[in-house]
Each structure stands twice: as structure tokens, then as C-alpha cells.
Design a protein around this motif. Structure first.
Motif, mmCIF file in Angstrom:
data_model
loop_
_atom_site.group_PDB
_atom_site.id
_atom_site.type_symbol
_atom_site.label_atom_id
_atom_site.label_comp_id
_atom_site.label_asym_id
_atom_site.label_seq_id
_atom_site.Cartn_x
_atom_site.Cartn_y
_atom_site.Cartn_z
ATOM 1 N N TYR A 207 -32.254 -22.138 100.965
ATOM 2 C CA TYR A 207 -31.124 -21.338 100.474
ATOM 3 C C TYR A 207 -30.297 -22.184 99.523
ATOM 4 O O TYR A 207 -30.140 -23.391 99.743
ATOM 5 N N PRO A 208 -29.698 -21.540 98.515
ATOM 6 C CA PRO A 208 -28.797 -22.311 97.641
ATOM 7 C C PRO A 208 -27.528 -22.688 98.419
ATOM 8 O O PRO A 208 -27.168 -21.989 99.376
ATOM 9 N N PRO A 209 -26.862 -23.773 98.035
ATOM 10 C CA PRO A 209 -25.614 -24.133 98.718
ATOM 11 C C PRO A 209 -24.617 -22.982 98.645
ATOM 12 O O PRO A 209 -24.513 -22.303 97.625
ATOM 13 N N TRP A 210 -23.912 -22.789 99.735
ATOM 14 C CA TRP A 210 -22.907 -21.715 99.792
ATOM 15 C C TRP A 210 -21.711 -22.085 98.921
ATOM 16 O O TRP A 210 -21.241 -23.227 98.926
ATOM 17 N N GLN A 211 -21.230 -21.088 98.177
ATOM 18 C CA GLN A 211 -20.034 -21.275 97.346
ATOM 19 C C GLN A 211 -18.866 -20.600 98.039
ATOM 20 O O GLN A 211 -18.957 -19.416 98.374
ATOM 21 N N GLU A 212 -17.799 -21.347 98.225
ATOM 22 C CA GLU A 212 -16.615 -20.802 98.894
ATOM 23 C C GLU A 212 -16.172 -19.513 98.188
ATOM 24 O O GLU A 212 -16.159 -19.441 96.959
ATOM 25 N N GLY A 213 -15.857 -18.493 98.990
ATOM 26 C CA GLY A 213 -15.391 -17.229 98.424
ATOM 27 C C GLY A 213 -16.519 -16.236 98.192
ATOM 28 O O GLY A 213 -16.272 -15.069 97.902
ATOM 29 N N SER A 214 -17.759 -16.682 98.323
ATOM 30 C CA SER A 214 -18.883 -15.746 98.132
ATOM 31 C C SER A 214 -19.564 -15.508 99.480
ATOM 32 O O SER A 214 -19.400 -16.314 100.405
ATOM 33 N N PRO A 215 -20.317 -14.399 99.600
ATOM 34 C CA PRO A 215 -20.977 -14.158 100.891
ATOM 35 C C PRO A 215 -22.125 -15.130 101.091
ATOM 36 O O PRO A 215 -22.740 -15.583 100.123
ATOM 37 N N GLY A 216 -22.403 -15.446 102.357
ATOM 38 C CA GLY A 216 -23.556 -16.296 102.655
ATOM 39 C C GLY A 216 -24.828 -15.459 102.636
ATOM 40 O O GLY A 216 -24.847 -14.337 102.117
ATOM 41 N N GLU A 217 -25.859 -15.980 103.227
ATOM 42 C CA GLU A 217 -27.162 -15.304 103.205
ATOM 43 C C GLU A 217 -27.408 -14.611 104.542
ATOM 44 O O GLU A 217 -27.123 -15.189 105.593
ATOM 45 N N PRO A 218 -27.984 -13.405 104.512
ATOM 46 C CA PRO A 218 -28.351 -12.771 105.773
ATOM 47 C C PRO A 218 -29.381 -13.637 106.504
ATOM 48 O O PRO A 218 -30.341 -14.093 105.885
ATOM 49 N N PHE A 219 -29.156 -13.863 107.765
ATOM 50 C CA PHE A 219 -30.060 -14.714 108.551
ATOM 51 C C PHE A 219 -30.117 -14.159 109.976
ATOM 52 O O PHE A 219 -29.092 -13.776 110.508
ATOM 53 N N PRO A 220 -31.270 -14.127 110.655
ATOM 54 C CA PRO A 220 -32.575 -14.541 110.160
ATOM 55 C C PRO A 220 -33.188 -13.507 109.217
ATOM 56 O O PRO A 220 -32.785 -12.344 109.206
ATOM 57 N N LEU A 221 -34.211 -13.978 108.493
ATOM 58 C CA LEU A 221 -34.813 -13.134 107.468
ATOM 59 C C LEU A 221 -35.775 -12.099 108.027
ATOM 60 O O LEU A 221 -35.724 -10.947 107.701
ATOM 61 N N PHE A 222 -36.697 -12.579 108.868
ATOM 62 C CA PHE A 222 -37.786 -11.702 109.305
ATOM 63 C C PHE A 222 -37.826 -11.690 110.820
ATOM 64 O O PHE A 222 -37.249 -12.535 111.474
#
Ligand SMILES: N[C@@H](CCC(=O)N[C@@H](CS)C(=O)NCC(=O)O)C(=O)O
Length: 228
Positions: A207-222
Motif C-alpha cells: 500500500y502507498p504511505p497514508w497521507q494525513e487527511g485522506s482515507p486509508g485503504e480498505p482492509f482486508p482485501l479478500f
């Protein structure tokens, strides 16, 4: 992604290569508890992580009610107590307490030997090999267990396998030739099987590094299998 941000899922601060974060991701994936993953750069930790947990290690889980869990094993237990479809908390042999005792040995003496073997310069040691050798009895004991049963506590993967494997992997990778030359066929097979499995591939997704103020990544994927 706005819809996802509004879903208010638990947040997992993670770092891909960290063995503690890996074990947390393994349990969350097995439990299929929907979270938001925020990939952290350790040398530039986001303020939100420091606010949630001033001790500033990963993984950290911030639940939807704001409760903070900042120990990897506690995150595993949190996830699996919600949903444990592969019965990782109920091994086919032994007990949860016995698994916790083995994990404690991993997180205590073994982790200390691993760090000194991997980073002798951090400890002003001339020879990390001495610490590698100190770990031999414990790894031999794991090999003995795995010669008797396919996984550490019986015939299927459970909490102990998933909590310990990331650290054995890290140890093995320091000098794979040396590790493979040791008389630990069962331990090697257990490690390689886990590393070649679908679950491992899922939790090692980049995953790309999280940027403050933006949403993170849905986890888990599958949906995860139980392929320890
Ligand atoms: N006892 C903690 C240890 C976590 C830990 O030490 N994580 C490392 C990364 S593998 C870390 O965040 N270190 C802080 C840093 O490097 O700044 C746990 O089980 O979660």
C-alpha cells in the motif's frame, strides 16, 4: 473513497515489513473484520498515530469507539474474539494458554536474540553470530514440535503459528543459506509453506504511505483461506 471514509471502521496503523504488524494483519484477515489500513513510514510517523499512541510503535488499532490497542498480540486477540472462522484461538492440540506461553518466549528471549543477530552494530556488538547461536535451542524446539504435528499446536494453523512465523521469517532471512543448512526440516517446511500461502500474499500486499487527511485503504482485501 468518501463512502468508505464515512463507514467509520477501526483504523489499523501498519508497516508492511514489521513482523508485529504482520501478525496483526494476519489475524484481521482471518477474522475478516473490516478495517481501514494506514501504511506508516516509520521515520515520518503521522501525527494521528502519535496522538493515538504516544509510544509510537506499529501496529496500532483505533476502534470505532476510540479505544486504542497498541500491542500486536492484543490486536490479534481483539480480531479473533470478534470472529474466528478458522478457530485460531482453539488449537487442535493444546490450549490458548499454552500458545500464549510460546508466543511469550518468541516476543521475549527470541526477539532479543533476533535483534542482536540482525543489528549487532546497534548494540555495539562485534559478532551477531553469537546471538544467532543462542537462538538455536528455541528453534530446535520449534522443529521438534513441527516434526510431531504439522503446525505448532496440532494439525491446523492457529494463533501461535501466525504470531511466531513472522519472526522466524525475519530470522531466517538474515542468512538463508545458514538457516537452510540447519537440521530443522520441519521448521523450514512450516516456514516455506506459510510464506508461499495465499494468506501471506494477502497481508504482504503493498500500500502507498497514508497521507494525513485522506482515507486509508480498505482492509482486508479478500476472503482468506487458512493456509498457514
Ligand atoms: N510490543 C509491540 C512492539 C511493536 C514494535 O516494536 N514495532 C516496531 C516496528 S517492527 C516499531 O514500531 N518501532 C518504532 C520505530 O521504529 O520507530 C507490539 O507487539 O506491537
Amino acid at each position: 473513497m468518501t463512502d468508505y471514509a464515512a463507514a467509520a471502521r477501526p483504523i489499523l496503523y501498519s508497516f508492511r515489513r514489521c513482523p508485529y504488524a504482520m501478525r496483526a494483519r494476519l489475524a484481521i484477515t482471518a477474522s475478516q473484520c473490516p478495517c481501514e489500513l494506514r501504511e506508516v513510514v516509520l521515520r515520518n510517523k503521522p501525527q494521528a498515530l502519535l496522538v493515538a499512541s504516544p509510544k509510537a510503535t506499529v501496529p496500532v488499532l483505533v476502534d470505532v469507539d476510540g479505544a486504542v490497542i497498541d500491542q500486536s498480540l492484543d490486536i490479534m486477540l481483539w480480531a479473533l474474539r470478534r470472529h474466528d472462522p478458522h478457530a485460531w484461538l482453539k488449537p487442535s492440540q493444546g490450549s490458548l494458554d499454552a500458545m500464549l506461553a510460546l508466543i511469550d518466549e518468541c516476543d521475549g528471549p527470541f526477539k532479543q536474540q533476533l535483534d542482536r543477530y540482525k543489528y549487532p552494530q546497534r548494540y555495539e556488538l562485534l559478532d551477531g553470530g553469537a546471538y544467532r547461536d543462542q537462538a538455536i535451542p528455541w528453534l530446535t524446539q520449534l522443529d521438534d514440535r513441527l516434526a510431531a504435528t504439522e503446525f505448532l499446536f496440532g494439525s491446523r494453523p492457529a494463533l501461535a503459528d501466525m504470531a511466531i512465523a513472522p519472526f522466524v521469517r525475519q530470522f531466517a532471512h538474515i542468512d538463508m543459506d545458514w538457516f537452510q543448512a540447519q537440521p530443522w526440516p520441519s521448521l523450514l517446511q512450516w516456514l516455506l509453506r506459510w510464506m508461499q500461502g495465499e494468506l501471506f500474499a494477502q497481508v504482504m500486499h503493498k500500500y502507498p504511505p497514508w497521507q494525513e487527511g485522506s482515507p486509508g485503504e480498505p482492509f482486508p482485501l479478500f476472503h482468506a483461506g487458512n493456509d498457514g
